[in-house]
Design a protein around this motif. Structure first.
Motif, PDB file in Angstrom:
ATOM      1  N   SER A   1       0.689  -1.315  -0.126  1.00 33.95           N
ATOM      2  CA  SER A   1      -0.088   0.084  -0.019  1.00 33.95           C
ATOM      3  C   SER A   1       0.834   1.269  -0.174  1.00 33.95           C
ATOM      4  CB  SER A   1      -0.943   0.019   1.377  1.00 33.95           C
ATOM      5  OG  SER A   1      -0.323  -0.141   2.351  1.00 33.95           O
ATOM      6  N   ASN A   2       2.166   0.968  -0.272  1.00 32.49           N
ATOM      7  CA  ASN A   2       2.911   2.147  -0.095  1.00 32.49           C
ATOM      8  C   ASN A   2       3.495   2.472  -1.499  1.00 32.49           C
ATOM      9  OD1 ASN A   2       3.297   1.931   2.999  1.00 32.49           O
ATOM     10  ND2 ASN A   2       4.550   0.153   2.555  1.00 32.49           N
ATOM     11  N   HIS A   3       4.145   3.725  -1.500  1.00 30.39           N
ATOM     12  CA  HIS A   3       4.679   4.126  -3.056  1.00 30.39           C
ATOM     13  C   HIS A   3       6.005   4.911  -2.597  1.00 30.39           C
ATOM     14  CE1 HIS A   3       0.764   3.701  -5.012  1.00 30.39           C
ATOM     15  NE2 HIS A   3       0.339   4.224  -4.053  1.00 30.39           N
ATOM     16  N   CYS A   4       6.874   3.822  -2.283  1.00 22.91           N
ATOM     17  CA  CYS A   4       8.316   4.221  -1.826  1.00 22.91           C
ATOM     18  C   CYS A   4       9.279   4.957  -2.810  1.00 22.91           C
ATOM     19  CB  CYS A   4       8.983   3.123  -1.337  1.00 22.91           C
ATOM     20  SG  CYS A   4       8.066   2.230   0.026  1.00 22.91           S
ATOM     21  N   MET A   5       9.777   6.000  -2.276  1.00 25.96           N
ATOM     22  CA  MET A   5      10.736   6.744  -3.218  1.00 25.96           C
ATOM     23  C   MET A   5      11.862   6.058  -3.846  1.00 25.96           C
ATOM     24  SD  MET A   5      13.093   9.036  -0.795  1.00 25.96           S
ATOM     25  CE  MET A   5      11.749   9.949  -0.051  1.00 25.96           C
ATOM     26  N   PHE A   6      12.019   4.716  -3.084  1.00 25.51           N
ATOM     27  CA  PHE A   6      13.128   3.879  -3.607  1.00 25.51           C
ATOM     28  C   PHE A   6      12.660   2.714  -4.539  1.00 25.51           C
ATOM     29  CE2 PHE A   6      12.602   3.457   0.846  1.00 25.51           C
ATOM     30  CZ  PHE A   6      12.024   2.112   0.764  1.00 25.51           C
ATOM     31  N   CYS A   7      11.517   2.556  -4.452  1.00 26.77           N
ATOM     32  CA  CYS A   7      10.730   1.226  -5.192  1.00 26.77           C
ATOM     33  C   CYS A   7      11.450   0.597  -6.140  1.00 26.77           C
ATOM     34  CB  CYS A   7       9.185   1.449  -5.113  1.00 26.77           C
ATOM     35  SG  CYS A   7       8.461   0.061  -5.866  1.00 26.77           S
ATOM     36  N   PHE A   8      12.048  -0.525  -6.535  1.00 28.07           N
ATOM     37  CA  PHE A   8      12.432  -0.821  -7.614  1.00 28.07           C
ATOM     38  C   PHE A   8      11.437  -1.120  -8.757  1.00 28.07           C
ATOM     39  CE2 PHE A   8      14.482  -3.692 -10.406  1.00 28.07           C
ATOM     40  CZ  PHE A   8      15.763  -3.020 -10.626  1.00 28.07           C
ATOM     41  N   ILE A   9      10.330  -1.668  -8.321  1.00 28.52           N
ATOM     42  CA  ILE A   9       9.385  -1.994  -9.543  1.00 28.52           C
ATOM     43  C   ILE A   9       8.863  -0.768 -10.214  1.00 28.52           C
ATOM     44  CG2 ILE A   9       6.876  -2.755  -9.822  1.00 28.52           C
ATOM     45  CD1 ILE A   9       7.403  -4.901  -7.564  1.00 28.52           C
ATOM     46  N   ASP A  10       8.892   0.333  -9.362  1.00 23.47           N
ATOM     47  CA  ASP A  10       8.190   1.737  -9.978  1.00 23.47           C
ATOM     48  C   ASP A  10       9.538   2.239 -11.137  1.00 23.47           C
ATOM     49  OD1 ASP A  10       6.071   1.880  -8.814  1.00 23.47           O
ATOM     50  OD2 ASP A  10       6.979   3.520  -7.260  1.00 23.47           O
ATOM     51  N   GLN A  11      10.621   1.489 -10.940  1.00 23.59           N
ATOM     52  CA  GLN A  11      11.832   1.721 -11.975  1.00 23.59           C
ATOM     53  C   GLN A  11      11.939   0.614 -12.970  1.00 23.59           C
ATOM     54  OE1 GLN A  11      15.694   3.156  -9.766  1.00 23.59           O
ATOM     55  NE2 GLN A  11      14.401   2.317  -8.048  1.00 23.59           N
ATOM     56  N   MET A  12      10.930  -0.073 -13.122  1.00 23.41           N
ATOM     57  CA  MET A  12      10.935  -1.098 -14.418  1.00 23.41           C
ATOM     58  C   MET A  12      10.407  -0.597 -15.654  1.00 23.41           C
ATOM     59  SD  MET A  12      11.427  -4.586 -12.850  1.00 23.41           S
ATOM     60  CE  MET A  12       9.842  -5.556 -13.068  1.00 23.41           C
ATOM     61  N   PRO A  13      10.862  -1.196 -16.767  1.00 23.84           N
ATOM     62  CA  PRO A  13      10.371  -0.648 -17.991  1.00 23.84           C
ATOM     63  C   PRO A  13       8.976  -1.151 -18.401  1.00 23.84           C
ATOM     64  CG  PRO A  13      12.016  -2.536 -18.276  1.00 23.84           C
ATOM     65  CD  PRO A  13      12.058  -1.970 -16.878  1.00 23.84           C
ATOM     66  N   PRO A  14       7.969  -0.789 -19.055  1.00 21.42           N
ATOM     67  CA  PRO A  14       7.001  -1.348 -19.408  1.00 21.42           C
ATOM     68  C   PRO A  14       7.010  -2.576 -20.355  1.00 21.42           C
ATOM     69  CG  PRO A  14       7.129   0.577 -20.824  1.00 21.42           C
ATOM     70  CD  PRO A  14       8.333   0.681 -19.843  1.00 21.42           C
ATOM     71  N   GLY A  15       6.215  -3.541 -20.500  1.00 26.43           N
ATOM     72  CA  GLY A  15       6.171  -4.634 -21.338  1.00 26.43           C
ATOM     73  C   GLY A  15       6.701  -5.960 -20.776  1.00 26.43           C
ATOM     74  N   MET A  16       6.981  -5.942 -19.572  1.00 22.82           N
ATOM     75  CA  MET A  16       7.682  -7.186 -18.906  1.00 22.82           C
ATOM     76  C   MET A  16       6.448  -7.999 -18.394  1.00 22.82           C
ATOM     77  SD  MET A  16      11.039  -5.798 -17.037  1.00 22.82           S
ATOM     78  CE  MET A  16      12.125  -7.438 -17.092  1.00 22.82           C
TER      79      MET A  16
END
Length: 460
Positions: free
Chosen positions: A91-106
């Motif tokens: 439920s978080n939106h961490c500033m360091f979250c790795f998943i938010d840094q993933m490219p689309p299409g995986m």
């Protein structure tokens, strides 16, 4: 991601389950007339010398079975869903979250953010506690399940709310007090972000966390992993050598304080800090039994120790063999040292270690667990790979020969025209993979500490 029935996937040979004639496809319904919601219930209800279990067979027939066993003896069965009713997303939106840094299409599963306390016990995941209800806390205390791995990030409540982008993240720290008072063993993690939770904030966090020792038995400090896909996200910077030196000085000062007070070093720096600071890794004793291996703390030291032990047990000879090892840039210098250790008894072994640049996620990502099949194809295709090519198992998805970008081991092997040996995480297997005849081996995918905001972890 939801699987509500606890379907048996495997019955171990010689187990109680085999004696009871349980089979893959059978469904566990109850233990001692209580429904089994998840792994918490299973482990708690199983701890008895006499139990009654209710099983639904594949044809719908219901079996009620009585079992006499040792108090803590398991049934010897494995489940398709790992005894989870459903996976709780973060439920978080961490500033360091790795998943938010993933490219689309995986593939879809790579974008699922878990923050499930039950996975802390099952897989060693780190959880933020923001997703745990009071009932969850009470169940952990009632069942006395431990250790639980907590993703702290900061002990300053306001800063923790900012880092996790969750207004309840500061209040969630109160749950640590409940776990501490109940004597639930904990391990902690801090993902360090430059200019955010380092320096004075790290000092404050370590001071507050030290008050939970020794129930909180260890804390790892790992640098944030930054990919090239951070557009629109909180502006974070990479740490440099000077930063790493300061972080290590801070950590080592606290290690001395805690060792004098509790006989444990308590706070540990992940291997990246020593490499970035151009410092030798600490001696083995400083890792307190490697409590934080899955966070990349002491992995390279342990690998060195295990390789030396494995080589010492062999007689050595003058065999001729050419070996290539492809790994991440972080571990490459240490893998070269391991090859040198092997050559002390096998001087005819020729070994080249290739540090693979992570073009997919960006060059700032140096761990082998995030290397894709595409990068391996591109960077190995023109190389002379010798008699055998080795890669670490943490490049692969759990239970499968598949890289993060869905390239398979078979595809890579065909492309390179070379059989690939996937090396398990221990040093003995590295030595065996270099020296012994190639055999079919089970592959294991290690989780990555950069993967999610809840601190999934993995090898260098």
């Amino acid at each position: 991601m939801k699987k509500k029935k606890h379907v048996i996937s495997r019955v171990l040979p010689g187990s109680i389950g085999e004696e009871l004639e349980l089979e893959p496809g059978d469904i566990l319904l109850e233990i001692n007339h209580q429904p089994v919601e998840d792994v918490f219930d299973y482990r708690y209800l199983l701890n008895d010398e006499y139990i009654e279990i209710l099983i639904e067979k594949a044809d719908g027939e219901i079996w009620e079975l009585e079992v006499e066993k040792d108090y803590d003896e398991d049934l010897g069965v494995e489940f398709e869903n790992g005894l989870m009713d459903e996976y709780r997303s973060c439920s978080n939106h961490c500033m360091f979250c790795f998943i938010d840094q993933m490219p689309p299409g995986m593939r879809e599963t790579l974008y699922f953010k878990d923050d499930d306390s039950r996975l802390s016990f099952l897989q060693g995941n780190y959880v933020t506690l923001t997703n745990m209800s009071q009932e969850d806390i009470e169940r952990v205390i009632k069942y006395h399940l431990s250790p639980i791995n907590v993703s702290f990030q900061a002990m300053n409540p306001e800063l923790r709310c900012k880092m996790l982008h969750n207004r309840f993240a500061g209040d969630a720290l109160k749950k640590v007090d409940q776990l501490y008072e109940a004597g639930i063993t904990m391990n902690g993690q801090i993902v360090l972000c430059k200019g955010v939770n380092d320096g004075e904030e790290l000092e404050y966090s370590l001071q507050k966390m030290s008050e939970y020792a020794p129930v909180l038995q260890s804390v790892s400090v790992v640098p944030v992993g930054l990919t090239k896909f951070r557009e629109g996200l909180y502006p974070l910077e990479s740490f440099n050598k000077e930063d790493a030196v300061k972080v290590l000085e801070q950590i080592e000062r606290w290690q001395d304080i805690m060792y004098r007070k509790h006989g444990i070093h308590f706070v540990h720096a992940s291997d990246e800090w020593y490499i970035l600071a151009d410092r030798e890794l600490p001696e083995e004793e400083r890792y307190d039994g490697y409590l934080q291996l899955e966070n990349g703390v002491g992995m390279l030291r342990l690998l060195d120790t295990e390789v030396r032990q494995a080589v010492e047990e062999r007689t050595g000879d003058d065999r001729k063999l050419s070996v290539t090892v492809a790994t991440g840039r972080l571990a490459a210098p240490y893998i070269r040292r391991c090859m040198d250790i092997i050559r002390t008894k096998y001087p005819g072994i020729s070994a080249e270690v290739i540090p693979v640049v992570n073009n997919f996620f960006g060059e700032k990502i140096t761990v082998s667990g995030l290397i894709t099949g595409k990068d391996l194809k591109e960077q190995l295709s023109e190389k002379k790979l010798g008699d055998r090519l080795l890669i670490p198992c943490n490049m692969l998805r759990s239970g499968e020969n598949v890289f993060l970008d869905d390239v398979t081991i078979e595809e890579l092997s065909d492309y390179l025209g070379k059989e690939i040996i996937v090396v398990d995480e221990n040093g003995a297997d590295l030595v065996a993979s270099v020296l012994d005849p190639v055999i079919s081996k089970k592959q294991i995918r290690r989780q990555m500490y950069e993967q999610t905001s809840s601190g999934n972890c993995g090898q260098a």
